[in-house]
Design an enzyme around this catalytic site. Structure first.
Site, mmCIF file in Angstrom:
data_model
loop_
_atom_site.group_PDB
_atom_site.id
_atom_site.type_symbol
_atom_site.label_atom_id
_atom_site.label_comp_id
_atom_site.label_asym_id
_atom_site.label_seq_id
_atom_site.Cartn_x
_atom_site.Cartn_y
_atom_site.Cartn_z
ATOM 1 N N ASP A 82 84.758 -7.020 12.833
ATOM 2 C CA ASP A 82 84.481 -6.262 14.159
ATOM 3 C C ASP A 82 83.965 -7.805 14.684
ATOM 4 O O ASP A 82 84.490 -8.904 15.880
ATOM 5 C CB ASP A 82 83.398 -5.865 14.503
ATOM 6 C CG ASP A 82 84.010 -4.525 13.888
ATOM 7 O OD1 ASP A 82 85.056 -4.057 14.792
ATOM 8 O OD2 ASP A 82 83.706 -3.835 13.435
ATOM 9 N N HIS A 134 84.059 -26.952 18.308
ATOM 10 C CA HIS A 134 84.753 -26.156 17.358
ATOM 11 C C HIS A 134 85.775 -25.403 18.038
ATOM 12 O O HIS A 134 86.213 -23.714 17.729
ATOM 13 C CB HIS A 134 84.327 -25.373 16.796
ATOM 14 C CG HIS A 134 83.161 -24.877 16.853
ATOM 15 N ND1 HIS A 134 81.745 -25.691 17.355
ATOM 16 C CD2 HIS A 134 82.584 -23.930 17.257
ATOM 17 C CE1 HIS A 134 81.134 -24.933 18.191
ATOM 18 N NE2 HIS A 134 81.343 -23.423 18.149
ATOM 19 N N ASP A 183 80.943 -12.804 17.129
ATOM 20 C CA ASP A 183 80.986 -14.102 16.978
ATOM 21 C C ASP A 183 80.064 -15.227 16.586
ATOM 22 O O ASP A 183 78.775 -15.235 17.387
ATOM 23 C CB ASP A 183 82.646 -14.716 16.469
ATOM 24 C CG ASP A 183 83.956 -14.015 16.303
ATOM 25 O OD1 ASP A 183 83.411 -13.089 15.435
ATOM 26 O OD2 ASP A 183 84.619 -14.577 16.547
ATOM 27 N N GLU A 203 72.879 -28.968 10.753
ATOM 28 C CA GLU A 203 71.388 -28.158 10.420
ATOM 29 C C GLU A 203 71.187 -28.861 8.965
ATOM 30 O O GLU A 203 72.062 -28.237 8.540
ATOM 31 C CB GLU A 203 70.279 -27.244 11.585
ATOM 32 C CG GLU A 203 70.817 -27.460 12.797
ATOM 33 C CD GLU A 203 70.151 -28.633 13.156
ATOM 34 O OE1 GLU A 203 68.488 -28.375 12.739
ATOM 35 O OE2 GLU A 203 70.450 -28.535 14.600
ATOM 36 N N GLU A 261 70.482 -14.512 16.533
ATOM 37 C CA GLU A 261 71.949 -14.507 17.559
ATOM 38 C C GLU A 261 72.471 -13.247 17.562
ATOM 39 O O GLU A 261 73.670 -12.757 17.799
ATOM 40 C CB GLU A 261 72.524 -15.453 16.736
ATOM 41 C CG GLU A 261 71.919 -16.868 16.815
ATOM 42 C CD GLU A 261 72.260 -17.365 18.052
ATOM 43 O OE1 GLU A 261 73.074 -16.981 18.991
ATOM 44 O OE2 GLU A 261 71.471 -17.901 18.646
ATOM 45 N N MET A 266 64.182 -11.942 20.649
ATOM 46 C CA MET A 266 65.153 -12.470 21.249
ATOM 47 C C MET A 266 64.572 -13.521 21.972
ATOM 48 O O MET A 266 64.995 -13.778 23.418
ATOM 49 C CB MET A 266 65.576 -11.391 21.951
ATOM 50 C CG MET A 266 65.914 -10.683 21.091
ATOM 51 S SD MET A 266 67.188 -11.161 20.070
ATOM 52 C CE MET A 266 68.370 -12.038 21.988
#
Length: 420
Positions: free
Chosen positions: A85, A95, A118, A125, A146, A163
Site C-alpha cells: 500500500d 526525485h 509513500d 542526511e 511521517e 506530529m
C-alpha cells in the site's frame, strides 16, 4: 526552514472541531485508508547494504507500532511479489514527485496522504538507525511523524505530540513507547478506537498452549514459546524445545537461526517450563517439572539441579519474572502465582494467589513472561502478548497484540504464522 521535519502545508488540512465547536489541536487530512490492514515495503537503506536494511526494518517497525497500538490498524511488511500500500525509500534531491529534497539540513523527510502513503527520507542526511545519542537525524521519531501523515494526519500544536512540525520538539520524545494523548485522539478520530478481542481469541486464551515436545528446529516467526528471560548480560533470550535465540535492541527476534540450549548452558535440558534472572544475584534460574537449575552466566552452580519439593513452588510452572519495587521473583502456574525468595528457597507466606485479582487483564495458563530492560512487563500466550501497566496494575489498552507482528521481523500475517 526553522528545523522543520517535513515541508507539508497545513493549510490543506481540516481543522477539525469537537462537539462544542472548539478547534481541536490536531488536524486531519480529507482522505484516509479504506481498510484496516496495510502492507508496506522498505525499498532500500541509506547505504543499501543488507545489515543496514535490517536495522531500518526494525526501526520502522518500532515507529509503526506506535500507531498500531493506538488504533485498529495492523501493518504487514509485504513479501516479494506482494503489492504494498505504501513504500519507504531513502532518496536524494529531485526525485520526480514534485517535492525535491534540499540536501543536508532543511527538510528531512516527507510522506504522502492516503491513498498513496509513500514515505521518503532525504538520503543526504546522516541517519541514526538505532537508539543512541548523536547528532545524526533520529530515524525512529521522524519515521513515526511521517507515518502519521501517511495515515492521514496533519501537524499538531500540542507539546509531546509526535506530529509536532519541528524536529527539536519531537526529539524530546525520541524514546517514547506510546503515542501522546493528542496523537491517539487524532488517529482514533480517523480510524476508530482499538479493536475488541474477538470471541474466538477469548476461547483460545482459556486453553493451555505450551508447545509439544519436538526435536525439530523451531521457526523464530512462530509461537508459543517455552520461556523468555533477560540474562545477566542484559540480553533477552527466547527458548523453545531444545533451542534458544536472542532478541535485539528493538525487541525483535534476530535473524540468526536458533541455537542449541545445551551449547550455551551445558547440562540444561530442553523444553524448560520457565526461566528468570535474579535482580540481586544475577543468577539465572531454569524450571522444569519439579527440578530447578541455577547458572552463573553459562556455568551451572554446584549442587544444582535441585528438587523443588519443600519450597512451596508448583511443578511445571508456566512463566517467571522479576517484578515490583523489591524485584521479587514471581512464578505463574495455571490460575495462580507465587512469590519466591531465592535466598531461603521458600515461597512467601500467603501464596499462591489468583492471577485475576492482582494482574488485571492477564490471562491464565501463560506461555511466558518478561520484564523488559525499560521496566515494562509483558505476558505471552497463544501467539499474542499483553503489555502490563505496573502503575495501574492492569494490562494496557489495545492489547493483546500478535507476537509475530511486533517481536519478530517476519513477513506475512499473524494468522498465517500461528495457524489460527
Amino acid at each position: 526552514m526553522d528545523d522543520l521535519v517535513c515541508g507539508f502545508d497545513d493549510s490543506v488540512l481540516d481543522a477539525t472541531h469537537d462537539s462544542n465547536g472548539r478547534v481541536k489541536r490536531y488536524s486531519l487530512y480529507a482522505s484516509k485508508w479504506k481498510k484496516k490492514h496495510l502492507y508496506y515495503r522498505i525499498v532500500n537503506s541509506p547505504h543499501d547494504n543488507e545489515a543496514e536494511k535490517y536495522r531500518v526494518q526494525n526501526t520502522v517497525a518500532r515507529a509503526i507500532k506506535l500507531w498500531s497500538d493506538a488504533s485498529p490498524l495492523t501493518f504487514y511488511e509485504a513479501k516479494d511479489g506482494q503489492k504494498a500500500d505504501f513504500v519507504v525509500k531513502f532518496i536524494k534531491g529531485d526525485h520526480n514527485d514534485g517535492y525535491p529534497f534540499d540536501g543536508e539540513g532543511g527538510i528531512y523527510a516527507h510522506a504522502f496522504f492516503p491513498q498513496d502513503g509513500d514515505v521518503h527520507f532525504d538520503n543526504d542526511e546522516i541517519w541514526a538507525l538505532k537508539q543512541e545519542n548523536s547528532p545524526k537525524k533520529d530515524l525512529f521519531i521522524i519515521a513515526a511523524h511521517e507515518l502519521g501523515h501517511s495515515l492521514g494526519l496533519g501537524h499538531s500544536k500540542v507539546d509531546g505530540a509526535v506530529m509536532r512540525p519541528k524536529y527539536r520538539d519531537i526529539m524530546k520524545h525520541k524514546d517514547m513507547e506510546k503515542l501522546s494523548a493528542d496523537d491517539t485522539a487524532a488517529i482514533q478520530a480517523v480510524y476508530g478506537p482499538c479493536p475488541k478481542v474477538e470471541y474466538w481469541l477469548k476461547d483460545l486464551l482459556k486453553r493451555r498452549t505450551k508447545p509439544a515436545i519436538s526435536k525439530r528446529r523451531p521457526s523464530t516467526c512462530s509461537g508459543p514459546f517455552d520461556a523468555m528471560f533477560m540474562g545477566a548480560d542484559m540480553r533477552t533470550y527466547v527458548m523453545r524445545g531444545r533451542y534458544y535465540w536472542r532478541l535485539n535492541e528493538e525487541k525483535m527476534i534476530g535473524r540468526p537461526q536458533p541455537l542449541l540450549i545445551k551449547h550455551r548452558w551445558p547440562g540444561l535440558p530442553g523444553n524448560v517450563n520457565a526461566a528468570v534472572t535474579s535482580y540481586y544475584t544475577k543468577r539465572t534460574y531454569f524450571f522444569k517439572g519439579d527440578r530447578l537449575w541455577r547458572y552463573n552466566n553459562n556455568i551451572l552452580d554446584s549442587s544444582f539441579p535441585i528438587k523443588t519439593k519443600g519450597t512451596g513452588l508448583p511443578k511445571n510452572p508456566d512463566a517467571a519474572l522479576v517484578w515490583g519495587p523489591k524485584n521479587r521473583i514471581v512464578i505463574f502456574r495455571g490460575k495462580k502465582f507465587w512469590v519466591w525468595n531465592e535466598f531461603t528457597r521458600k515461597v512467601d507466606p500467603g501464596f499462591p494467589k489468583l492471577i485475576r485479582k492482582y494482574w488485571h487483564g492477564v490471562p491464565n495458563h501463560l506461555d511466558a513472561a518478561l520484564r523488559w530492560k525499560n521496566g515494562i512487563t509483558y505476558f505471552f500466550k497463544s501467539g499474542y502478548y499483553w503489555k502490563f501497566e505496573d502503575d495501574f496494575e492492569k494490562t494496557a489498552k489495545c492489547y493483546p497484540r500478535p507476537v509475530a507482528l511486533y517481536w519478530s521481523s517476519c513477513g506475512g500475517t499473524s494468522l498465517e504464522r500461528y495457524g489460527t
